[in-house]
Scaffold this motif. Structure first.
Motif: not given
Length: 61
Positions: A2-11
């Protein structure tokens, strides 16, 4: 994950924002170039009329 997905979405959102800013900047640069070209053309015309006046080639004046 979930954290990685959030980081990717933010990027991805950051990249989209940068691309939009770059497009706006490019459009502003193109508009400014067009304005300067129009001003240059206008001044060249005025200079041509003034030169014609100087040489007595403009019968309307």
């Amino acid at each position: 994950m979930g954290r990685n997905h959030d980081d990717e979405a933010a990027r991805a959102a950051e990249i989209r924002q940068q691309e939009a800013e770059e497009r706006r900047f490019q459009e502003e640069q193109e508009a400014e170039a067009q304005r300067l070209q129009e001003e240059s053309d206008r001044l060249k015309f005025i200079a041509g009329v003034a030169e014609a006046d100087l040489h007595g080639l403009n019968p309307d004046r």
